[in-house]
Scaffold this active site. Sequence first.
Site, PDB file in Angstrom:
ATOM      1  N   GLU A 165       2.727   8.746  20.603  1.00 10.14           N
ATOM      2  CA  GLU A 165       3.230   9.379  19.674  1.00 10.14           C
ATOM      3  C   GLU A 165       2.857   9.321  18.142  1.00 10.14           C
ATOM      4  O   GLU A 165       2.576  10.046  17.370  1.00 10.14           O
ATOM      5  CB  GLU A 165       4.852   9.026  19.587  1.00 10.14           C
ATOM      6  N   ASP A 175     -10.491   3.034   1.376  1.00  8.69           N
ATOM      7  CA  ASP A 175     -10.873   2.869   2.548  1.00  8.69           C
ATOM      8  C   ASP A 175     -11.737   3.880   3.441  1.00  8.69           C
ATOM      9  O   ASP A 175     -12.775   3.495   3.817  1.00  8.69           O
ATOM     10  CB  ASP A 175      -9.667   2.604   3.407  1.00  8.69           C
ATOM     11  N   ALA A 220      -4.251   4.316  15.786  1.00  6.40           N
ATOM     12  CA  ALA A 220      -3.546   5.322  15.117  1.00  6.40           C
ATOM     13  C   ALA A 220      -2.668   4.540  13.896  1.00  6.40           C
ATOM     14  O   ALA A 220      -1.578   5.119  13.595  1.00  6.40           O
ATOM     15  CB  ALA A 220      -2.814   6.044  15.857  1.00  6.40           C
ATOM     16  N   GLY A 258      -2.658   2.388  10.009  1.00  2.87           N
ATOM     17  CA  GLY A 258      -2.999   2.580   8.545  1.00  2.87           C
ATOM     18  C   GLY A 258      -4.587   2.871   8.302  1.00  2.87           C
ATOM     19  O   GLY A 258      -4.992   3.822   7.964  1.00  2.87           O
ATOM     20  N   LYS A 285       0.727  -1.374   0.126  1.00  3.71           N
ATOM     21  CA  LYS A 285       0.015   0.005   0.037  1.00  3.71           C
ATOM     22  C   LYS A 285       0.629   1.190  -0.037  1.00  3.71           C
ATOM     23  O   LYS A 285       0.270   2.270  -0.501  1.00  3.71           O
ATOM     24  CB  LYS A 285      -0.834  -0.014   1.203  1.00  3.71           C
ATOM     25  N   THR A 326       0.568   3.773  21.407  1.00  8.08           N
ATOM     26  CA  THR A 326       1.750   4.697  21.268  1.00  8.08           C
ATOM     27  C   THR A 326       1.381   6.042  21.009  1.00  8.08           C
ATOM     28  O   THR A 326       0.879   6.426  19.833  1.00  8.08           O
ATOM     29  CB  THR A 326       2.508   3.770  20.141  1.00  8.08           C
TER      30      THR A 326
HETATM   31  P1  NAP Z   1      -1.963  -1.197  11.870  1.00  8.68           P
HETATM   32  O1  NAP Z   1      -1.549  -0.166  11.054  1.00  8.68           O
HETATM   33  O2  NAP Z   1      -0.800  -2.496  12.112  1.00  8.68           O
HETATM   34  O3  NAP Z   1      -2.394  -0.716  13.309  1.00  8.68           O
HETATM   35  C1  NAP Z   1      -2.674  -1.461  14.485  1.00  8.68           C
HETATM   36  C2  NAP Z   1      -3.330  -0.488  15.445  1.00  8.68           C
HETATM   37  O4  NAP Z   1      -3.926  -1.290  16.673  1.00  8.68           O
HETATM   38  C3  NAP Z   1      -2.437   0.392  15.979  1.00  8.68           C
HETATM   39  O5  NAP Z   1      -2.886   1.734  16.480  1.00  8.68           O
HETATM   40  C4  NAP Z   1      -1.890  -0.291  17.347  1.00  8.68           C
HETATM   41  O6  NAP Z   1      -1.222   0.690  18.397  1.00  8.68           O
HETATM   42  C5  NAP Z   1      -3.050  -0.941  17.734  1.00  8.68           C
HETATM   43  N1  NAP Z   1      -2.811  -2.084  18.613  1.00  8.68           N
HETATM   44  C6  NAP Z   1      -2.421  -3.344  18.103  1.00  8.68           C
HETATM   45  N2  NAP Z   1      -2.181  -4.325  19.202  1.00  8.68           N
HETATM   46  C7  NAP Z   1      -2.514  -3.425  20.244  1.00  8.68           C
HETATM   47  C8  NAP Z   1      -2.748  -3.855  21.587  1.00  8.68           C
HETATM   48  N3  NAP Z   1      -2.328  -5.029  22.386  1.00  8.68           N
HETATM   49  N4  NAP Z   1      -3.201  -2.736  22.660  1.00  8.68           N
HETATM   50  C9  NAP Z   1      -3.426  -1.789  22.079  1.00  8.68           C
HETATM   51  N5  NAP Z   1      -3.291  -1.142  20.704  1.00  8.68           N
HETATM   52  C10 NAP Z   1      -2.949  -2.234  20.085  1.00  8.68           C
HETATM   53  O7  NAP Z   1      -3.343  -2.037  11.443  1.00  8.68           O
HETATM   54  P2  NAP Z   1      -4.468  -1.467  10.299  1.00  8.68           P
HETATM   55  O8  NAP Z   1      -3.935  -1.707   8.908  1.00  8.68           O
HETATM   56  O9  NAP Z   1      -4.650  -0.044  10.572  1.00  8.68           O
HETATM   57  O10 NAP Z   1      -5.491  -2.324  10.715  1.00  8.68           O
HETATM   58  C11 NAP Z   1      -6.296  -2.271  11.906  1.00  8.68           C
HETATM   59  C12 NAP Z   1      -7.670  -3.072  12.214  1.00  8.68           C
HETATM   60  O11 NAP Z   1      -8.401  -2.515  11.021  1.00  8.68           O
HETATM   61  C13 NAP Z   1      -7.365  -4.508  11.688  1.00  8.68           C
HETATM   62  O12 NAP Z   1      -8.223  -5.379  12.430  1.00  8.68           O
HETATM   63  C14 NAP Z   1      -7.902  -4.807  10.286  1.00  8.68           C
HETATM   64  O13 NAP Z   1      -8.395  -5.914   9.783  1.00  8.68           O
HETATM   65  C15 NAP Z   1      -8.774  -3.514  10.270  1.00  8.68           C
HETATM   66  N6  NAP Z   1      -9.338  -3.145   8.918  1.00  8.68           N
HETATM   67  C16 NAP Z   1     -10.568  -3.323   8.327  1.00  8.68           C
HETATM   68  C17 NAP Z   1     -10.773  -2.843   7.129  1.00  8.68           C
HETATM   69  C18 NAP Z   1     -12.374  -3.078   6.694  1.00  8.68           C
HETATM   70  O14 NAP Z   1     -12.446  -3.045   5.396  1.00  8.68           O
HETATM   71  N7  NAP Z   1     -13.091  -3.550   7.399  1.00  8.68           N
HETATM   72  C19 NAP Z   1      -9.978  -2.149   6.351  1.00  8.68           C
HETATM   73  C20 NAP Z   1      -8.646  -1.997   6.906  1.00  8.68           C
HETATM   74  C21 NAP Z   1      -8.419  -2.279   8.276  1.00  8.68           C
HETATM   75  P3  NAP Z   1       0.222   0.901  18.467  1.00  8.68           P
HETATM   76  O15 NAP Z   1       0.643   2.173  17.281  1.00  8.68           O
HETATM   77  O16 NAP Z   1       0.539   1.623  19.786  1.00  8.68           O
HETATM   78  O17 NAP Z   1       0.988  -0.237  17.839  1.00  8.68           O
END
Ligand code: NAP
Length: 281
Positions: free
Chosen positions: A157, A105, A130, A132, A68, A155
């Site tokens: 920040e 998205d 916070a 993607g 991406k 996090t």
């Molecule tokens: P990402 O960039 O890896 O971000 C993950 C987020 O979750 C970060 O804010 C992270 O915090 C937080 N996190 C992870 N483990 C944690 C914990 N143990 N305690 C507190 N916070 C935690 O992932 P992403 O791509 O944004 O995706 C996030 C979610 O959205 C996923 O479940 C994905 O499947 C879903 N999603 C759904 C769609 C849809 O079409 N429905 C589209 C995109 C994504 P830190 O910054 O502190 O690490």
Amino acid sequence: MERQVKLCVIGDPVEHSKSPVLQNAMLAALGLPAAYGTVRVAKEDTAAWLKRAKAEGYTGFNATMPHKLNLVPLVDTLGPDAKRFGAVNSVSISADGTAEGYNTDGRGFLRALLDMGVEPQGRTICLLGAGGAAKAVALKLAEAGAEKVIVCNRTVEKAETLCALDASGVLAPAGFDGESLKRAAGASTLMVNCTSLGMTGTTGQFEDLSFVDCLLSGGGVFDLIYSPAETALLARARRDGLPAANGLGMLLYQGVFALEHFLHEKLDEAAMAKAAREALK
Ligand code: NAP
């Protein structure tokens, strides 16, 4: 001669992607042949893939991890959301080989929110995460007229960096501890979970969900996760009598908008999403 539709999703891994099922169902509903496949492309091969896609006459492709961000400097033009979010999830390729990168998205999220009967205008919204997905959702909510979006992240920040991307001052960073979450929920009518907490295949879970009880009425809880269909967060919201929706609608609508880019035509969003939803059952 009319150009043949040739589409796919790229990623690594990519086998888990639901895009082939939902895109082929929408193509079938349009009376077009199922022409959407899966191509595993390694992280370092994004540029080589784009060249190949042009040479092989692809109409377009969706991109999942880890492409991406890589695609942003590689495509010939960027749609406004792809530029703003710094990420591309779909690329359309014209007959002359021009590759246009889009990010659907944020639009997919807003459209799914509408199905929940919720409009963001004038609301204070508690957004969890916070990463993607959070970036796309937060910036789209600000653009759609939210009064305030409180971005709560472990996090902090990363929440600050995300909020600084929006000059309007609508986005406000916050922590992810119990007190911060209760304060953010207590000021909000809508909560959106953009973390991976509760997602199938991960171990992370919310330790304490009592912050959900602080949410003001008149909105509800939207969880971007769609597997499982009902996360602990959504179950808690329903227990509190709050409207609750999972991320399936967002997945479907971002696919509909991607297909519109590939085919260069406006589609019946609800009919397309319905066809895709049926196929995923
Ligand atoms: P990402 O960039 O890896 O971000 C993950 C987020 O979750 C970060 O804010 C992270 O915090 C937080 N996190 C992870 N483990 C944690 C914990 N143990 N305690 C507190 N916070 C935690 O992932 P992403 O791509 O944004 O995706 C996030 C979610 O959205 C996923 O479940 C994905 O499947 C879903 N999603 C759904 C769609 C849809 O079409 N429905 C589209 C995109 C994504 P830190 O910054 O502190 O690490």
